[in-house]
Structure formats: C-alpha cells, structure tokens
Design a protein around this motif. Sequence first.
Motif, PDB file in Angstrom:
ATOM      1  N   GLN A  87       0.818  -1.205   0.000  1.00 16.96           N
ATOM      2  CA  GLN A  87       0.000   0.000   0.000  1.00 16.96           C
ATOM      3  C   GLN A  87       0.861   1.268   0.000  1.00 16.96           C
ATOM      4  OE1 GLN A  87      -2.330  -0.958   3.486  1.00 16.96           O
ATOM      5  NE2 GLN A  87      -4.074  -1.610   2.237  1.00 16.96           N
ATOM      6  N   VAL A  88       0.257   2.353  -0.424  1.00 14.07           N
ATOM      7  CA  VAL A  88       0.955   3.632  -0.539  1.00 14.07           C
ATOM      8  C   VAL A  88       1.087   4.269   0.835  1.00 14.07           C
ATOM      9  CG1 VAL A  88       0.928   5.914  -1.621  1.00 14.07           C
ATOM     10  CG2 VAL A  88       0.044   3.917  -2.862  1.00 14.07           C
ATOM     11  N   LYS A  89       2.297   4.736   1.152  1.00 13.15           N
ATOM     12  CA  LYS A  89       2.518   5.374   2.440  1.00 13.15           C
ATOM     13  C   LYS A  89       1.709   6.667   2.539  1.00 13.15           C
ATOM     14  CE  LYS A  89       7.135   3.580   3.398  1.00 13.15           C
ATOM     15  NZ  LYS A  89       8.555   3.931   3.728  1.00 13.15           N
ATOM     16  N   GLY A  90       1.066   6.827   3.698  1.00 14.77           N
ATOM     17  CA  GLY A  90       0.242   8.012   3.922  1.00 14.77           C
ATOM     18  C   GLY A  90      -1.207   7.861   3.526  1.00 14.77           C
ATOM     19  N   SER A  91      -1.571   6.771   2.859  1.00 12.34           N
ATOM     20  CA  SER A  91      -2.960   6.571   2.445  1.00 12.34           C
ATOM     21  C   SER A  91      -3.808   6.123   3.625  1.00 12.34           C
ATOM     22  CB  SER A  91      -3.029   5.530   1.323  1.00 12.34           C
ATOM     23  OG  SER A  91      -2.584   4.265   1.788  1.00 12.34           O
ATOM     24  N   ASN A  92      -5.108   6.355   3.508  1.00 11.17           N
ATOM     25  CA  ASN A  92      -6.024   5.988   4.590  1.00 11.17           C
ATOM     26  C   ASN A  92      -6.127   4.475   4.739  1.00 11.17           C
ATOM     27  OD1 ASN A  92      -6.638   8.640   5.268  1.00 11.17           O
ATOM     28  ND2 ASN A  92      -8.263   8.761   3.739  1.00 11.17           N
TER      29      ASN A  92
END
Length: 416
Positions: free
Chosen positions: A233-238
């Motif tokens: 998953q993308v860092k900082g995403s919810n």
Amino acid sequence: MKVPRTVRYRLHPGSGSKNRQLHGTAGACRFVWNHMVEKLRDEYEYGIKPDFRHYSLCQVFTVMRRDDGTTRWLQDYSSKVVRISLKPIETTYKEFFKDVETGRKLNRKPPRFHGRHITPPSFPIDYQSSKVAGSSLYVQKVGWMKMVGNNPYPDGEFKSGQIRHECGNWYAYLTYEVQAEASLPHSIKEVGIDRNIAAGRLAVLSDGTKHGGPDLALKVARRKRYQRKMARQVKGSNRRKVTKVRLQRAFQAERFARLNWAHHVSKGIASEYDLAYVEKLNIRGMTKSAKGTKQNPGRNVKQKSGLNRQILASAWGTLELCLNYKTEVRHVNPAYSSQTCHSCGHVDKDNRKGIKFKCTACGHADDADVNAALNILAFGNGAAGRGGGDTGRASCHSRPEKRQQMGKESSADFAT
C-alpha cells in the motif's frame, strides 16, 4: 514484606475532550523529552558536561512552561506528569558516564529521541499526579476515567503506572505495592526449570513435565498477511493506516497469547512447588543482532536473526516474570547444565545428541531437557544427583576445573 505488582486495564476516557487531552499529554511529554535530549547532546558535543540531574531538567521545563513564546501551550497539560517523564534521562546518563569514565564498553547510550509516528503515545503517572478509586482512575488535568479488565483490583497501595495508546485504545498499566506471600516453610518442594525454543517443550521441569507453547499458527498467519498487505500500500494513504492498526492488533493478539500461556504455566508450577530454580540468562544479550559494522561485518546474520525471533517468541522472560510474584524464584549459573550428567557429574559436549542424553562415562540415558532441569535443581539446592554424584563439588571425571567452578557458583551466589 511488600512487593510491586503491575496490572493492565482497558481505559475508557468517556468523552472526546478527555481523549484529546490524553493525546495532548503524551505529546507534551514527547516534546519536552526531545527538547531535553537535544539540549544535553549539544552540550556534550561542544565539550561541556551536561547537567542531566532531574532537578535541573525540571527547572528548564518550568522556564519553558512560563515562556510567553511558542511553548506556553504546555500549561494546558499536567506539569507533574511531564516532570515524571524526564526521570529516565538522569538514570541513562548516569550509566553512560559511568562507562565512559571507567573506559569500559558502552553498555548504555545517551537517551534517544521519541518519534511521533514510531513511539506509541504514552506517559507515566504516579501517586502525586493520579489517584485510583476502585475501578476509576484520575489523571491531573484529564479527570476521572473508568478502568475495565479481567484482572482483579489488587489489595495494595497504588505507586506508579503508565498510560499507553495501543491499537486505537487507551490502556493503564498500574503498579501496586502488595503484601508478599508468607515465608517458605521448613519443608519445601523445589523444582528446576529448563527453558528451550523447541516446540512442545518451552519449559521442562525436573519432574519430567514438559510445557509446550501456545498455538499461534493462525495468529502468525494473520499477522504476516497484514504485513504483506501493508508493504503493497501507498505510504500516507487511509487504507494503509487502517491496515497498520489491524497489524498492531495482530501483534497484540500474539503477545497476549504468550502472556496467557505464561500465567497458566506459572500458576500450575506455583500451586505445586514452593521454590523454583531457573537459569540466569541475559536474554537481551542473547538476542543482539549479528550484523556487526561496516568495518567488521557479522557472519550468519540471517540465521542469527531467526534464532533471535525464536528466543523472543518463547516468552522466557515473561514466564520468569509471572513466576516471581506467585512463588519464590532463584537463579543459578547455566554453564554446562546441558552437558553434565546428573547421575555421575561427568561433563562432556558429546553427552547430548539433540533431545537425547547419554553419558559417555557411566552410560546414563535420559531426556536431554529433563537432565538439564535436574542439574539446575541440583545447582540451586546443592543436593546430590540421582546416582550419588555431588553437583556441589568437583567431579573426578573430565573437566574438573569447570565442575569446581560450577560448584562454587551455586545458589548462594545466584540467589535473587
């Protein structure tokens, strides 16, 4: 005689304002801690011996709190709680400078910074900044909060504790001063405990009982699945934040399962025996990384990291901690306990072959872990072996100087 006992409770703030106040108190402690650590590090780098006394740090904090500038917001939070959080700085620096002045290897390093997203929000409390009344806890400038837990409330005096935010919830770790158990009777039952990493025999008693660890297969699989998912998953995403909380809860489930296992095993041992002998193990030193440095890189780093995970997953320290307040625990020197024949006292590394033990001198055969547990018991109480061998004196067989040293380092030297 009174001894400390720490109990964990789920903490319910009861309102959004109290929840924000708890987060703010933890943030204030982290902010002041990092400010003090940076100040002392700068003084040390410029050749000035830092004044790390707790009294001096509290004076600096008072100036920060009364400042009309950017740190005036600290007045919104408890000054007593923040002052308590600065105590470990003095203790750590004392150990650090003791190693520096004596020229020994640095066992302690200066205090480190507390990261906002690395260190879980937490802050210490004591009897001056907090009060405990039944199932309610009062924290200065936060108010009364309800505590819920399966543990009974100890019949003792509240001394200190810690408030921690774990997996989206607040928990209170409270330390009470309770009355210790009565002194040992004249006729006591003793047991030796050998701790291992093999499945099915994490704790082996001298009476032959083998305690296997908890079944963590499903919990470990769930935790690894969340780790793989979080890595994609993308860092900082919810969505990554949600996965991170679920991963924390998976780690928490494993930890609680080991703690529950340790409590059940220690309760069974304490109900049957009055005194337990365990090996004096430096678990922190045993689980250090083998990667070394750039100049001197380590060898077999991957294998050592796997061994470290197995040792930490075996809950050696947790079992000993649970035993400490249920029965009397004493330490013995673990040297050659797995290579010594309990029957004749012969010491030889060829005696043990995996989980089997067969003495090369007298031919005595037994389970290797049971033999080690019997040796631990004999090292602790100085009793003679099953075959008449005296573990308290030097053996007439191989390595007599080591057997003599083991006899000297008996329970008198390693008793807690």
